[in-house]
Design an enzyme around this catalytic site. Structure first.
Site, PDB file in Angstrom:
ATOM      1  N   THR A  90      67.001  79.388  42.348  1.00  0.00           N
ATOM      2  CA  THR A  90      66.678  80.502  41.456  1.00  0.00           C
ATOM      3  C   THR A  90      67.892  80.980  40.661  1.00  0.00           C
ATOM      4  O   THR A  90      69.003  81.069  41.182  1.00  0.00           O
ATOM      5  CB  THR A  90      66.092  81.670  42.270  1.00  0.00           C
ATOM      6  OG1 THR A  90      65.011  81.163  43.061  1.00  0.00           O
ATOM      7  CG2 THR A  90      65.571  82.776  41.383  1.00  0.00           C
ATOM      8  N   GLU A  91      67.638  81.285  39.392  1.00  0.00           N
ATOM      9  CA  GLU A  91      68.664  81.824  38.483  1.00  0.00           C
ATOM     10  C   GLU A  91      68.079  83.049  37.788  1.00  0.00           C
ATOM     11  O   GLU A  91      66.858  83.261  37.836  1.00  0.00           O
ATOM     12  CB  GLU A  91      69.024  80.774  37.429  1.00  0.00           C
ATOM     13  CG  GLU A  91      69.579  79.497  38.016  1.00  0.00           C
ATOM     14  CD  GLU A  91      69.968  78.487  36.946  1.00  0.00           C
ATOM     15  OE1 GLU A  91      69.755  78.766  35.745  1.00  0.00           O
ATOM     16  OE2 GLU A  91      70.491  77.425  37.338  1.00  0.00           O
ATOM     17  N   ALA A  95      65.397  81.619  35.739  1.00  0.00           N
ATOM     18  CA  ALA A  95      64.610  80.490  36.269  1.00  0.00           C
ATOM     19  C   ALA A  95      64.262  80.744  37.728  1.00  0.00           C
ATOM     20  O   ALA A  95      65.140  80.768  38.579  1.00  0.00           O
ATOM     21  CB  ALA A  95      65.396  79.186  36.141  1.00  0.00           C
ATOM     22  N   GLY A  96      62.987  80.983  37.975  1.00  0.00           N
ATOM     23  CA  GLY A  96      62.521  81.161  39.350  1.00  0.00           C
ATOM     24  C   GLY A  96      61.285  80.292  39.524  1.00  0.00           C
ATOM     25  O   GLY A  96      61.378  79.122  39.880  1.00  0.00           O
ATOM     26  N   SER A  97      60.130  80.863  39.166  1.00  0.00           N
ATOM     27  CA  SER A  97      58.905  80.058  39.176  1.00  0.00           C
ATOM     28  C   SER A  97      59.053  78.882  38.214  1.00  0.00           C
ATOM     29  O   SER A  97      58.637  77.760  38.502  1.00  0.00           O
ATOM     30  CB  SER A  97      57.710  80.911  38.745  1.00  0.00           C
ATOM     31  OG  SER A  97      57.603  82.051  39.550  1.00  0.00           O
ATOM     32  N   THR A 150      68.905  82.572  50.212  1.00  0.00           N
ATOM     33  CA  THR A 150      68.764  82.933  51.629  1.00  0.00           C
ATOM     34  C   THR A 150      69.846  82.238  52.453  1.00  0.00           C
ATOM     35  O   THR A 150      70.076  81.036  52.285  1.00  0.00           O
ATOM     36  CB  THR A 150      67.368  82.515  52.147  1.00  0.00           C
ATOM     37  OG1 THR A 150      66.386  83.250  51.418  1.00  0.00           O
ATOM     38  CG2 THR A 150      67.205  82.812  53.639  1.00  0.00           C
ATOM     39  N   ILE A 158      45.129 101.786  59.341  1.00  0.00           N
ATOM     40  CA  ILE A 158      44.303 102.074  60.526  1.00  0.00           C
ATOM     41  C   ILE A 158      45.061 102.971  61.513  1.00  0.00           C
ATOM     42  O   ILE A 158      44.499 103.895  62.094  1.00  0.00           O
ATOM     43  CB  ILE A 158      43.867 100.759  61.218  1.00  0.00           C
ATOM     44  CG1 ILE A 158      42.837 100.027  60.354  1.00  0.00           C
ATOM     45  CG2 ILE A 158      43.292 101.017  62.610  1.00  0.00           C
ATOM     46  CD1 ILE A 158      42.503  98.623  60.830  1.00  0.00           C
ATOM     47  N   GLU A 208      59.869  80.629  48.031  1.00  0.00           N
ATOM     48  CA  GLU A 208      59.311  79.257  48.054  1.00  0.00           C
ATOM     49  C   GLU A 208      58.035  79.160  47.221  1.00  0.00           C
ATOM     50  O   GLU A 208      57.084  78.473  47.584  1.00  0.00           O
ATOM     51  CB  GLU A 208      59.066  78.791  49.486  1.00  0.00           C
ATOM     52  CG  GLU A 208      60.363  78.530  50.185  1.00  0.00           C
ATOM     53  CD  GLU A 208      60.258  77.447  51.229  1.00  0.00           C
ATOM     54  OE1 GLU A 208      59.548  76.457  51.001  1.00  0.00           O
ATOM     55  OE2 GLU A 208      60.909  77.609  52.258  1.00  0.00           O
ATOM     56  N   GLY A 209      58.018  79.868  46.109  1.00  0.00           N
ATOM     57  CA  GLY A 209      56.861  79.854  45.222  1.00  0.00           C
ATOM     58  C   GLY A 209      55.969  81.039  45.514  1.00  0.00           C
ATOM     59  O   GLY A 209      55.483  81.196  46.629  1.00  0.00           O
TER      60      GLY A 209
HETATM   61  C1  LIG Z   1      64.465  87.680  49.946  1.00  0.00           C
HETATM   62  C2  LIG Z   1      64.411  86.524  49.003  1.00  0.00           C
HETATM   63  C3  LIG Z   1      64.930  85.308  49.397  1.00  0.00           C
HETATM   64  C4  LIG Z   1      64.937  84.231  48.509  1.00  0.00           C
HETATM   65  N1  LIG Z   1      65.498  83.047  48.889  1.00  0.00           N
HETATM   66  C5  LIG Z   1      65.673  82.065  47.973  1.00  0.00           C
HETATM   67  C6  LIG Z   1      66.433  80.896  48.285  1.00  0.00           C
HETATM   68  O1  LIG Z   1      66.884  80.694  49.417  1.00  0.00           O
HETATM   69  N2  LIG Z   1      66.667  79.998  47.292  1.00  0.00           N
HETATM   70  C7  LIG Z   1      66.187  80.177  46.018  1.00  0.00           C
HETATM   71  O2  LIG Z   1      66.451  79.340  45.181  1.00  0.00           O
HETATM   72  N3  LIG Z   1      65.431  81.258  45.696  1.00  0.00           N
HETATM   73  C8  LIG Z   1      65.174  82.202  46.635  1.00  0.00           C
HETATM   74  N4  LIG Z   1      64.456  83.327  46.317  1.00  0.00           N
HETATM   75  C9  LIG Z   1      63.916  83.469  44.973  1.00  0.00           C
HETATM   76  C10 LIG Z   1      62.408  83.273  44.913  1.00  0.00           C
HETATM   77  O3  LIG Z   1      62.064  81.949  45.251  1.00  0.00           O
HETATM   78  C11 LIG Z   1      61.957  83.657  43.510  1.00  0.00           C
HETATM   79  O4  LIG Z   1      62.152  85.038  43.364  1.00  0.00           O
HETATM   80  C12 LIG Z   1      60.501  83.314  43.257  1.00  0.00           C
HETATM   81  O5  LIG Z   1      60.334  81.920  43.191  1.00  0.00           O
HETATM   82  C13 LIG Z   1      59.972  83.929  41.978  1.00  0.00           C
HETATM   83  O6  LIG Z   1      60.752  83.567  40.889  1.00  0.00           O
HETATM   84  P1  LIG Z   1      61.324  84.678  39.902  1.00  0.00           P
HETATM   85  O7  LIG Z   1      62.124  85.618  40.725  1.00  0.00           O
HETATM   86  O8  LIG Z   1      61.995  84.028  38.758  1.00  0.00           O
HETATM   87  O9  LIG Z   1      60.063  85.446  39.396  1.00  0.00           O
HETATM   88  P2  LIG Z   1      59.153  85.066  38.165  1.00  0.00           P
HETATM   89  O10 LIG Z   1      58.910  83.600  38.107  1.00  0.00           O
HETATM   90  O11 LIG Z   1      59.695  85.710  36.941  1.00  0.00           O
HETATM   91  O12 LIG Z   1      57.817  85.761  38.596  1.00  0.00           O
HETATM   92  C14 LIG Z   1      57.525  87.146  38.403  1.00  0.00           C
HETATM   93  C15 LIG Z   1      56.020  87.325  38.590  1.00  0.00           C
HETATM   94  O13 LIG Z   1      55.312  86.534  37.610  1.00  0.00           O
HETATM   95  C16 LIG Z   1      54.412  85.651  38.261  1.00  0.00           C
HETATM   96  N5  LIG Z   1      54.338  84.384  37.531  1.00  0.00           N
HETATM   97  C17 LIG Z   1      55.368  83.619  37.101  1.00  0.00           C
HETATM   98  N6  LIG Z   1      54.899  82.516  36.479  1.00  0.00           N
HETATM   99  C18 LIG Z   1      53.551  82.587  36.538  1.00  0.00           C
HETATM  100  C19 LIG Z   1      52.485  81.740  36.071  1.00  0.00           C
HETATM  101  N7  LIG Z   1      52.730  80.601  35.438  1.00  0.00           N
HETATM  102  N8  LIG Z   1      51.206  82.138  36.295  1.00  0.00           N
HETATM  103  C20 LIG Z   1      50.939  83.300  36.956  1.00  0.00           C
HETATM  104  N9  LIG Z   1      51.903  84.144  37.408  1.00  0.00           N
HETATM  105  C21 LIG Z   1      53.186  83.789  37.205  1.00  0.00           C
HETATM  106  C22 LIG Z   1      54.981  85.450  39.650  1.00  0.00           C
HETATM  107  O14 LIG Z   1      53.990  85.037  40.555  1.00  0.00           O
HETATM  108  C23 LIG Z   1      55.529  86.826  39.952  1.00  0.00           C
HETATM  109  O15 LIG Z   1      54.499  87.645  40.411  1.00  0.00           O
HETATM  110  C24 LIG Z   1      64.382  84.389  47.207  1.00  0.00           C
HETATM  111  C25 LIG Z   1      63.822  85.613  46.826  1.00  0.00           C
HETATM  112  C26 LIG Z   1      63.838  86.672  47.700  1.00  0.00           C
HETATM  113  C27 LIG Z   1      63.242  87.985  47.247  1.00  0.00           C
END
Ligand SMILES: Cc1cc2nc3c(=O)[nH]c(=O)nc-3n(C[C@H](O)[C@H](O)[C@H](O)COP(=O)(O)OP(=O)(O)OC[C@H]3O[C@@H](n4cnc5c(N)ncnc54)[C@H](O)[C@@H]3O)c2cc1C
Length: 417
Positions: A142-143, A146-148, A174, A368, A394-395
């Protein structure tokens, strides 16, 4: 091939042992390490390393092979490593999710090495987890932008002689601090070798603790799983050996994404395990409310006509049904993995169901129980906070539903975004 979810005597025995451990050693310190977010239960972690070194690692996504077993068995004999992992994880997370996530082991980084590393890389990077001292592995995908959408990764890796030079920023890693500062671990960093190539250009690189140019820049304060550290890491001209890339460095065909898919396949093994984590937390909440109701003399009448049920009975039975459905999906996903079957659809379904189910179950449990649910005297409010992460990392839940919809409806990534 028959599906049989009657647990083997070996798994049943492990489940009972882990449950006793979770109840006696993990649960009693859950509140302490929730209140003191950046402290580690070192006594427990050292004990875990001593008695479960490699075993917990197996449970967290890497396969521990028996002596003499072939590395990649040709013969399809039934295995239960991943099922055992899911069952074990449910028990430990029943004890406490934050502490369980802080357990030493290869984590997601180790799972990536296991999935796409060479035999030499596996030997070099995974052996350390079976030593005397606790060691952690982490994965940095994640950046800020760049996440999802992993294809948007901006961290770059440029080959310079015998070294890759990494530049970029990773967030929400993590166990990043555990891996890089508290132990001699490593982080697997996803970076692009060719931005124009999109997903085909994204490769995972192993970066060892203490590598110059890599720095932890932030430690998160979180809603839940507070015993587990989550960090941001910056890479500034961070040089690593050429051989620390996982998989081929080639961007074979810019219209193809095979390399990227292979790395993404890591999640087919780990997503069901995240689902198992969720189920453990949900079961903790359900056990708590059922025990409390029992002590207050409230009887739950199973098997009566639904029209005669109280709303409380209906709510609790719905929660139990959701948890069982999530567990069955999870066990199916790991069973498929154990039997060498493609399980990407089932892994996403299990995680989507379990993440949502446990979020709803813990919220309903607080509702409850009323003030008992809201009070910090009990752990129910903590379980509600801990549960939400299963719907994010993890998604996210939405991404799992998207993956599921694509596979069920036969759409490509481009057709259904
Ligand atoms: C406690 C914690 C531990 C983590 N550990 C790790 C780790 O070890 N390594 C790592 O790399 N990352 C890690 N993450 C990051 C995590 O995997 C990401 O936050 C997550 O994948 C979401 O990506 P984003 O933050 O960019 O959110 P976004 O992708 O911006 O998402 C924001 C919202 O938009 C929704 N969304 C996005 N795209 C779509 C779509 N196409 N259709 C419908 N809805 C959509 C998402 O479901 C979400 O509700 C961690 C996060 C947390 C909070």
């Amino acid at each position: 091939m028959t599906i049989d979810f009657e647990l083997s005597p070996r798994i049943k025995a492990t489940k009972n042992m882990i449950h006793m451990f979770a109840e006696s050693a993990v649960r009693p310190i859950a509140r302490q390490y929730d209140e003191n977010e950046h402290e580690k239960p070192w006594d427990l972690l050292n004990m875990v390393q001593k008695f479960m070194g490699g075993g917990v690692a197996g449970a967290f996504g890497t396969e521990k092979k028996d002596k003499g077993e072939e590395k990649e068995p040709k013969e399809k004999k039934p295995r239960e490593t991943n099922l055992a992992g899911a069952v074990t994880i449910e028990e430990i997370f029943w004890g406490d999710a934050g502490i369980a996530l802080a357990f030493p082991g290869p984590g997601l980084g180790g799972a990536a090495v296991q999935a796409s590393g060479t035999p030499e890389q596996k030997e070099k990077f995974l052996a350390r987890f079976s030593g005397e001292k606790p060691v952690w592995g982490a994965m940095a995908i994640t950046e800020p932008e760049a996440g999802s959408d992993t294809a948007n990764i901006k961290t770059t890796a440029v080959l310079d002689g015998d070294e890759w030079v990494l530049n970029g920023e990773k967030i929400f890693v993590t166990s990043g601090k555990s891996a890089l500062e508290d132990s001699e671990g490593f982080v697997v960093v996803w970076a692009t070798v060719d931005r124009k190539a999109g997903r085909a250009g994204i490769k995972p690189f192993i970066v060892e603790h203490g590598t110059p140019g890599m720095q932890i820049t932030k430690i998160e304060d979180k809603l839940g799983i507070r015993c587990s550290d989550t960090v941001s890491i910056s890479f500034m001209d961070c040089r690593i050996p050429k051989e620390n890339i996982l998989g081929s460095p080639e961007v074979v065909d810019k219209t193809k994404t095979e390399g990227f898919k292979k790395v993404m396949a890591t999640f087919d093994a780990t997503r069901p395990l995240v689902a198992a984590m969720a189920i453990g937390v949900g079961r903790a909440a359900l056990d708590f409310i059922k025990q409390t109701l029992k002590e207050e003399g409230v009887e739950l009448r199973y098997g009566i006509n639904p029209h005669r049920m109280s709303s409380l009975e209906r709510d609790i039975m719905q929660m139990e049904a959701d948890l069982k459905a999530a567990r069955l999906l999870t066990w199916r996903a790991v069973w498929m993995l154990d039997n060498g079957l493609r399980n990407d659809l089932q892994a996403s379904m299990a995680k989507a169901k379990a993440g949502l189910a446990v979020t709803r179950i813990t919220q309903k449990a607080v509702e409850i129980m009323g003030p008992i649910g809201y009070s910090r005297e009990y752990l129910l409010e903590k379980w509600m906070r801990d549960s939400k992460i299963n719907d994010i990392f993890e998604g996210t839940g939405q991404i799992q539903l998207l993956v599921t919809a694509r596979r069920v409806l036969g759409f490509t990534r481009e057709q259904l975004k």
